[in-house]
Design an enzyme around this catalytic site. Structure first.
Site, PDB file in Angstrom:
ATOM      1  N   HIS A  19      -4.798  -3.073  -0.105  1.00  0.00           N
ATOM      2  CA  HIS A  19      -5.262  -4.378  -0.578  1.00  0.00           C
ATOM      3  C   HIS A  19      -6.277  -4.943   0.428  1.00  0.00           C
ATOM      4  O   HIS A  19      -6.049  -6.016   1.004  1.00  0.00           O
ATOM      5  CB  HIS A  19      -4.090  -5.357  -0.706  1.00  0.00           C
ATOM      6  CG  HIS A  19      -2.937  -4.863  -1.532  1.00  0.00           C
ATOM      7  ND1 HIS A  19      -1.674  -5.384  -1.442  1.00  0.00           N
ATOM      8  CD2 HIS A  19      -2.865  -3.889  -2.479  1.00  0.00           C
ATOM      9  CE1 HIS A  19      -0.857  -4.754  -2.286  1.00  0.00           C
ATOM     10  NE2 HIS A  19      -1.568  -3.835  -2.912  1.00  0.00           N
TER      11      HIS A  19
ATOM     12  N   GLY B 260       0.796  -1.223   0.000  1.00  0.00           N
ATOM     13  CA  GLY B 260       0.000   0.000   0.000  1.00  0.00           C
ATOM     14  C   GLY B 260       0.825   1.267   0.000  1.00  0.00           C
ATOM     15  O   GLY B 260       2.036   1.233   0.271  1.00  0.00           O
TER      16      GLY B 260
ATOM     17  N   GLU C 128       5.073   2.628  -6.885  1.00  0.00           N
ATOM     18  CA  GLU C 128       3.606   2.703  -7.049  1.00  0.00           C
ATOM     19  C   GLU C 128       3.089   4.144  -6.956  1.00  0.00           C
ATOM     20  O   GLU C 128       1.938   4.403  -7.277  1.00  0.00           O
ATOM     21  CB  GLU C 128       2.906   1.818  -6.014  1.00  0.00           C
ATOM     22  CG  GLU C 128       2.810   0.369  -6.467  1.00  0.00           C
ATOM     23  CD  GLU C 128       1.839  -0.466  -5.646  1.00  0.00           C
ATOM     24  OE1 GLU C 128       1.620  -0.141  -4.474  1.00  0.00           O
ATOM     25  OE2 GLU C 128       1.316  -1.442  -6.198  1.00  0.00           O
TER      26      GLU C 128
HETATM   27 ZN   LIG Z   1      -0.534  -2.509  -4.364  1.00  0.00          ZN
END
Ligand SMILES: [Zn+2]
Length: 251
Positions: free
Chosen positions: A97, A29, A76
């Site tokens: 997630h 995350g 990300e």
């Molecule tokens: Zn991810």
């Protein structure tokens, strides 16, 4: 406490919440906030969101160039940057997630049915974007058509992303997504998903306009598509198999 420090504290608080709620495991995350001059304050790579401290956060520009912080930004974050470029009204992005919502994303089932008033008002629905490699440049491409209207998106075989006017707003949307997924799952297990009437949905959409919610997120009045196509087909299949077996036994 200055506002930049307040933003850092909020990111750390949301990090703890997503970790404690089990929306992320290990270092999964990422959380970011758009500050002044399009500088992005974000969580770094390789750290559990449950144990993040204010001094660990990094700052980059919209091109992904890190301008502050001793820890490296996550690959990300590129997805967050694309979202900020596409949506000038968005000031925070949370990616996690959460297991039930991610289960729907793995099953290829979007959460777009008109079933819960608070979801219709705040999110409309939660559509599913096709898979893109995490951290890769193609991850945001399948999301682009959905980002215009939706503040919460399921990412196929990966997780979910939520957008907000601040980090708590984005976090609460992530909570709504996971809560909706849990309720949808229970309704499925009970065997019925009843959608709201057109009249009731229109009343909720009016409320959304009154709250100034951006975009035109819509929900669907059809039932959630079940793997195997609902109740009739599995029974038909069982019947066909039974007939085949009986035929073989008789021959
Ligand atoms: Zn991810």
């Amino acid at each position: 406490m200055n506002s930049a420090y307040a933003l850092r504290r909020e990111i750390c608080e949301v990090g703890r919440r997503v970790y404690q709620r089990g929306y992320v495991a290990a270092n999964d995350g990422n959380i970011s906030v758009r500050m002044q001059d399009d500088r992005i304050l974000c969580t770094p790579t390789g750290v559990s969101k449950g144990f993040i401290t204010e001094d660990m956060l990094a700052i980059c520009d919209l091109d992904g160039q890190q301008v502050a912080g001793t820890m490296r930004i996550s690959s990300e974050i590129r997805m967050h940057l694309e979202i900020y470029k596409l949506r000038p009204d968005v000031y925070s992005v949370v990616h996690a997630h959460p297991p039930t919502a991610t289960g729907f994303a793995v099953a290829g089932i979007e959460l777009t049915q008109c079933v819960l008033p608070e979801v219709i008002v705040s999110l409309g629905g939660v559509p599913l974007a096709d898979y893109g490699t995490p951290g890769g440049p193609d991850i945001v491409e399948p999301m682009k058509p959905l980002l215009k209207d939706y503040d919460a998106i399921l990412m196929a075989n990966h997780g979910a992303v939520t957008l907000g006017k601040d980090v708590m707003d984005a976090h609460f949307k992530m909570e709504t997504v996971e809560h909706f997924a849990k309720i949808a799952l229970v309704a499925h297990q009970l065997g019925q998903v009843k959608t709201l009437s057109d009249g009731h949905v229109n009343e909720l959409i009016d409320l959304r306009e009154r709250f100034g919610i951006v975009g035109r997120p819509s929900c669907e009045r059809s039932e959630l598509p079940l793997a195997g196509g609902g109740e009739e087909k599995p029974n038909e299949l069982v019947e066909q198999i039974t007939q085949e077996v009986l035929k073989k036994l008789r021959s």
